[in-house]
Design a protein around this motif. Sequence first.
Motif, PDB file in Angstrom:
ATOM      1  N   ASN A  59       0.808  -1.216   0.000  1.00 11.63           N
ATOM      2  CA  ASN A  59       0.000   0.000   0.000  1.00 11.63           C
ATOM      3  C   ASN A  59       0.844   1.270   0.000  1.00 11.63           C
ATOM      4  OD1 ASN A  59      -2.541  -1.206  -0.078  1.00 11.63           O
ATOM      5  ND2 ASN A  59      -2.628  -1.415   2.142  1.00 11.63           N
ATOM      6  N   LYS A  60       1.959   1.259   0.712  1.00 16.33           N
ATOM      7  CA  LYS A  60       2.745   2.485   0.887  1.00 16.33           C
ATOM      8  C   LYS A  60       3.889   2.631  -0.108  1.00 16.33           C
ATOM      9  CE  LYS A  60       1.580   2.777   5.746  1.00 16.33           C
ATOM     10  NZ  LYS A  60       2.015   2.541   7.103  1.00 16.33           N
ATOM     11  N   LYS A  61       4.616   1.557  -0.364  1.00 18.59           N
ATOM     12  CA  LYS A  61       5.800   1.668  -1.211  1.00 18.59           C
ATOM     13  C   LYS A  61       5.466   1.570  -2.698  1.00 18.59           C
ATOM     14  CE  LYS A  61      10.515   0.261  -1.735  1.00 18.59           C
ATOM     15  NZ  LYS A  61      11.693  -0.187  -1.092  1.00 18.59           N
ATOM     16  N   TRP A  62       4.488   0.735  -3.034  1.00 20.85           N
ATOM     17  CA  TRP A  62       4.144   0.524  -4.441  1.00 20.85           C
ATOM     18  C   TRP A  62       2.662   0.757  -4.725  1.00 20.85           C
ATOM     19  CZ3 TRP A  62       7.011  -4.002  -2.510  1.00 20.85           C
ATOM     20  CH2 TRP A  62       8.378  -3.887  -2.740  1.00 20.85           C
ATOM     21  N   PRO A  63       2.080   1.868  -4.304  1.00 22.25           N
ATOM     22  CA  PRO A  63       0.645   2.067  -4.544  1.00 22.25           C
ATOM     23  C   PRO A  63       0.295   2.132  -6.029  1.00 22.25           C
ATOM     24  CG  PRO A  63       1.648   4.100  -3.797  1.00 22.25           C
ATOM     25  CD  PRO A  63       2.690   3.020  -3.665  1.00 22.25           C
ATOM     26  N   ASN A  64       1.235   2.557  -6.858  1.00 20.10           N
ATOM     27  CA  ASN A  64       0.969   2.657  -8.286  1.00 20.10           C
ATOM     28  C   ASN A  64       0.806   1.293  -8.959  1.00 20.10           C
ATOM     29  OD1 ASN A  64       3.757   2.326  -7.691  1.00 20.10           O
ATOM     30  ND2 ASN A  64       4.291   2.884  -9.788  1.00 20.10           N
TER      31      ASN A  64
END
Length: 99
Positions: free
Chosen positions: A47-52
């Motif tokens: 959720n935080k590091k790779w939301p894209n």
Amino acid sequence: MIKLEPVELHNKLYTAIVVELPETSLTIVTGKKGYIMCGALDIDILNKKWPNRKMPAARALGVQTIDELLEAPLADVSKAAEALGVKKGMTGKEALYYM
């Protein structure tokens, strides 16, 4: 050792993967849109590091087998999985319906 096996649910086929490691194993069941996994998965990182990347994923804690993963309530769910209808507390089997 790595084991792959088909799992039939909801009139669909899913892929179950078990990676045996020293003192533990990684247990995963994947569908076309996302996957459920044992506690080794870190939802916060997704959720935080790779939301894209928008990865639909969920994890259950304290499971060691495919059957346990399918029956256990989900402890964490990614935002992308929530967008598909997956909710914390659902069983893995229920979540895979949306994935």
